[in-house]
Structure formats: structure tokens, C-alpha cells
Design a protein around this motif. Sequence first.
Motif, PDB file in Angstrom:
ATOM      1  N   ASN A   1      16.779  11.541  -3.727  1.00  0.00           N
ATOM      2  CA  ASN A   1      15.790  10.967  -2.814  1.00  0.00           C
ATOM      3  C   ASN A   1      16.027  11.417  -1.370  1.00  0.00           C
ATOM      4  O   ASN A   1      15.080  11.663  -0.619  1.00  0.00           O
TER       5      ASN A   1
ATOM      6  N   ASP B   1       7.081   9.750  -3.223  1.00  0.00           N
ATOM      7  CA  ASP B   1       6.732   8.778  -4.272  1.00  0.00           C
ATOM      8  C   ASP B   1       8.001   8.266  -4.952  1.00  0.00           C
ATOM      9  O   ASP B   1       8.969   9.009  -5.121  1.00  0.00           O
TER      10      ASP B   1
ATOM     11  N   ILE C   1       9.862   5.744  -3.842  1.00  0.00           N
ATOM     12  CA  ILE C   1      10.681   4.959  -2.905  1.00  0.00           C
ATOM     13  C   ILE C   1       9.819   3.826  -2.371  1.00  0.00           C
ATOM     14  O   ILE C   1       8.785   4.063  -1.742  1.00  0.00           O
ATOM     15  N   ASN C   2      10.211   2.608  -2.618  1.00  0.00           N
ATOM     16  CA  ASN C   2       9.401   1.445  -2.258  1.00  0.00           C
ATOM     17  C   ASN C   2      10.251   0.390  -1.556  1.00  0.00           C
ATOM     18  O   ASN C   2      11.471   0.545  -1.400  1.00  0.00           O
ATOM     19  N   GLY C   3       9.601  -0.704  -1.172  1.00  0.00           N
ATOM     20  CA  GLY C   3      10.311  -1.844  -0.585  1.00  0.00           C
ATOM     21  C   GLY C   3      10.865  -1.541   0.793  1.00  0.00           C
ATOM     22  O   GLY C   3      10.312  -0.732   1.559  1.00  0.00           O
TER      23      GLY C   3
ATOM     24  N   ASP D   1      13.355   0.231   1.747  1.00  0.00           N
ATOM     25  CA  ASP D   1      13.720   1.630   1.982  1.00  0.00           C
ATOM     26  C   ASP D   1      12.525   2.436   2.487  1.00  0.00           C
ATOM     27  O   ASP D   1      12.656   3.303   3.354  1.00  0.00           O
ATOM     28  N   ARG D   2      11.346   2.140   1.919  1.00  0.00           N
ATOM     29  CA  ARG D   2      10.142   2.864   2.328  1.00  0.00           C
ATOM     30  C   ARG D   2       9.840   2.616   3.814  1.00  0.00           C
ATOM     31  O   ARG D   2       9.541   3.536   4.566  1.00  0.00           O
ATOM     32  N   LYS D   3       9.934   1.341   4.196  1.00  0.00           N
ATOM     33  CA  LYS D   3       9.670   0.986   5.594  1.00  0.00           C
ATOM     34  C   LYS D   3      10.710   1.628   6.520  1.00  0.00           C
ATOM     35  O   LYS D   3      10.370   2.133   7.603  1.00  0.00           O
TER      36      LYS D   3
ATOM     37  N   GLU E   1       9.863   5.330   6.956  1.00  0.00           N
ATOM     38  CA  GLU E   1       8.710   5.505   7.849  1.00  0.00           C
ATOM     39  C   GLU E   1       9.132   5.370   9.309  1.00  0.00           C
ATOM     40  O   GLU E   1       8.721   6.154  10.171  1.00  0.00           O
TER      41      GLU E   1
END
Length: 513
Positions: free
Chosen positions: A443, A461, A463-465, A467-469, A472
Motif C-alpha cells: 500500500n 483503492d 485503503i479506507n477509514g 488511513d484514507r483520510k 488525503e
Amino acid sequence: MATVSLSSPAGKWIMVSAILASAMAFIDGTALNVVLPALQQSLNAKGADLFWILNAYLLMLASLILIGGSLGDKLGRKKIFTAGIFIFIAGSALCGLSPGVFYLIIFRIIQGIGGALMIPGSLSLISSSIDVKERGKAIGTWSAITTVVTMGGPVLGGALADAGLWRYIFFINVPIGIAALLILWRKVAESRDDGADQSIDFPGAISIALGLALLTFGFLRMPAVGLNNWQVYGSLAAGLLLLAAFIYIERTSKHPMMPLSLFNNQTFSGINLLTFFLYAGLGGGMLFMSLNMVQVQGYSQLQSGLTFLPFTVLMISIARYAGSIADKKGPRLLLIIGPALAGVGLLILSFIKQTAGPADYWTSFFPGVLVFGFGMSLTVAPLTATVMGSVSDHFSGTASGINNAMTRIANVFANAIFGALAVLFFSGAMQGDLKKMPLSEKNKKAVTEQAANLGNAKVPDGINGPDRKAIETAYHNSFILAYSNIMRICAGLAFLGASMSVAFIRNSAVKKE
């Protein structure tokens, strides 16, 4: 050849045709910076693709513009100017119809060929056709109007991009170009240097074109493959050798396209060094400011374009007066103060961090734009008049071509080098943030690969939650760091330009009206 009064019908038609053609090319350049985010999304272009779209045009312009100026002096300024306009509008129409990035880059090359024949022709036609007593006023008028129209490009580009009509940035050139062609055909007489040698310097043309092409290719490949790759150092080395060969060819040729004797005049040499450094800073600053506003600060593309309005107002208010002052008092002082103020403006802009968007414009971007615009308003008309006033009239096309080449070469290298540096700054900042994140190596690699897209980098794609924020936020912070570093380098280039005026430019070397 016989000259005409600026106020005569013939003089007015010459001015209108020259301004229309020049404005068409310059609008295209500034408006394209603003529509790049929309173009990137529409064509699914990568960050490197954007720099190729910019540089495909600028590269051909820089490579061939000396040839365009020289051909105009030898074969007829109106003839070469007309041919350039025709090729430019054909390339523009094809750009607007491009189905993808590859085709757009190819058609931008055609645009660049047209621009190389067209842009030096406008100033050359004015300098050779208008009475010497009114020539300074004519050049000042050309400088002021084309610069004002140029700075209107971002507003136009922003409006079209927000409406999903970025292709019309290219289509709009077609009616403007046709109007210029009709005026030239019906109202403007041919102009050439009857004493000029008709021979064309093909070895010089080939060496300068290939040399600049290889240098630019090397810089553009640097972010993708690294400095130690053979494509990079091989291209850079070959480009430098070809430029050295160009100087040798021009020194020994009986028919040089760029007579090196012009550079015996230190004012002519100094004004071209000033042009190179100042416009490298200007090109990099405007490009990264536009990308920052749209991709990071939350401006729409129209709002981004409108932020340049103070610049336009200052050009309308000040540019012609600056040209008149330069005619009366000499250009040297203005050419020291103007670039230095432009550098201060770029430096102010470099300190901008994350803002609340357009609501913060007046306290964030506006002060820097104001100082930057004031500096450029003092510079543009005196700079152009100094270029044309420091050489004899029969070298007007060549002098215009050389100075325009300096502007385009500066933009090519600014885009190529700043593009490479921005990716390096962005990647370096991301590496520091990634060390603090609990991501797998796979990742982390996927996140890092997005660095080439700069402000348009997207979280991979899967990576969520939280970690995503966090990613960004890291992308935004990394871009702002890269932006700040680039703007400070641009400011340094503007200050370097001012120092060229101090060292080389002398009022006594510039012909008065």
C-alpha cells in the motif's frame, strides 16, 4: 522599405493584425494552465502528461522561433506571418478535436510550428512598417494590449472549464486567426529586408531544434526513471553538445540565423538574460499557483481564473505609462524595479498554506498577486522596447525571434525542471508521512506512485477509514510544500533577472523614439 504613420489606416490595420495574432497565441498559453485540471480528468491524463501537453507546444516554439524571425526578414514578414497564423489555427482546431492525450500532444506540436512562424512576425511587422518616431508608442501599445488580453486568458479558461467546455480554449483561436488572415490579405503590404541574404541556415536550425528537444526530453523523463537512467543523462548530454554545436555553426556560418554579433551589445545580451530568468519564474509561478488553487485550495476553475484580474487591471492602468517613461527617461530603472517587485510578489505567494478556499483569497493570494502584477506592469513594455531598440532595424525580425525564443525556452525549462522538482519535493514529503502510517509495503508503494499526479493524487483503492483520510491530508500537505519550494525558486529567478538589468542594461544603448 517605406514606413507608415501609426495613426494612418495602414498603420492601424498593421497593429490590429499583429495584436490579434499575438493575443491568440498568448491567450492559449495562459488559459491552458487554468483548464489543466479539467483536461486531466476528461482525458484521464497523468501529471507527466500535463507537462508534455504544455511542453510539446513550447518546445516547437522555442526550437523554431529563431527560424521564423529569420525567414520573415529574408522572405517577407507578411508572407511568413500569414503562413504561421494558418498553421496555428489548423493545429488549434485539431487540438480541440483530440480524442486522447497522445493526439493532443501531437497536435500541440503543429500549433507550436505555427506559433514559431507567427509570433516573431507580429513585432517584426510593427518595427519595420511603423515610422521610427512612433515605433516606441506602437510597441508599447502592442505590449500593453497583448498582455492584458493574455491575462484575460485564465478567466476565459476557468469559465469554459467549469462549463465542461475546455476544448473551446482551442476552438476560439479559429475565428480570431481567420480575422487576422483577412486583414493581412486585404489591408497590409508586404515587408522584407531587401538587403538581407536569402540563404537559410539549415545546419543551425537543425542543431538548435534537436538540442532543445533532447534537453527537454531529459528533464521530463527525470521524475519517471530517475537521474541515473541513461535516457536522462544521455538526452541531457546530447542536448548540451548540440547547443554547443549551434553556437559554433552560428560563429562560422556565412548565413547565420542568429548573428552572434548582436550579443556584442551588452544591453541586448542583458535584456535577453533578464527575459529568460523572469519568464522562467513567471511561467512556473502561474502554473503552480493555478494547480494549487484548483486541486488543493478548493477553488473552481473560474474562480482560479478570476484571481488574476488584479494583474489585468494593473496592466491596463500602468503598462503604457511605463512604456512612455522608458521612452523619456530610459528603461534601465524600470527594468530593475519591475522584476524585483515581481520576485517579492512570488515570495509572498510562497508562504500560503492550506486556506479556507475563495473566502480567504483577499488575505492569502491577493497581496502577492497585487505586488507581482505591479512588478510585471512596470516591466513588459520597457522590456519589449529595449529588445527592439537595441538593434538596427533590419535585424528586427531576428531580434524579436531571439527574445521570444528566450521566453519560450524559459517556459520549456521551467515546466520541465519545476515539474521534475515538484515530484521530488512531493515524494520526499510523502515518505516522511508514510513512515508514521500503519500501512503494508504494498500500500505504501501504491500511495507513493500517485506522487507523479501531484495535486490530483488519489488514494489507492482498498485503503479506507482513518488511513484514507490521513493519506488525503498528506497529499495536500506534500503538494503545499512542493508549491512553496517552487514559488521561492521562481522568486529567486525574478531577482536574478533584476540583477541582469543592474549589470548589463544601459539607457544609452537603446534608440529613442
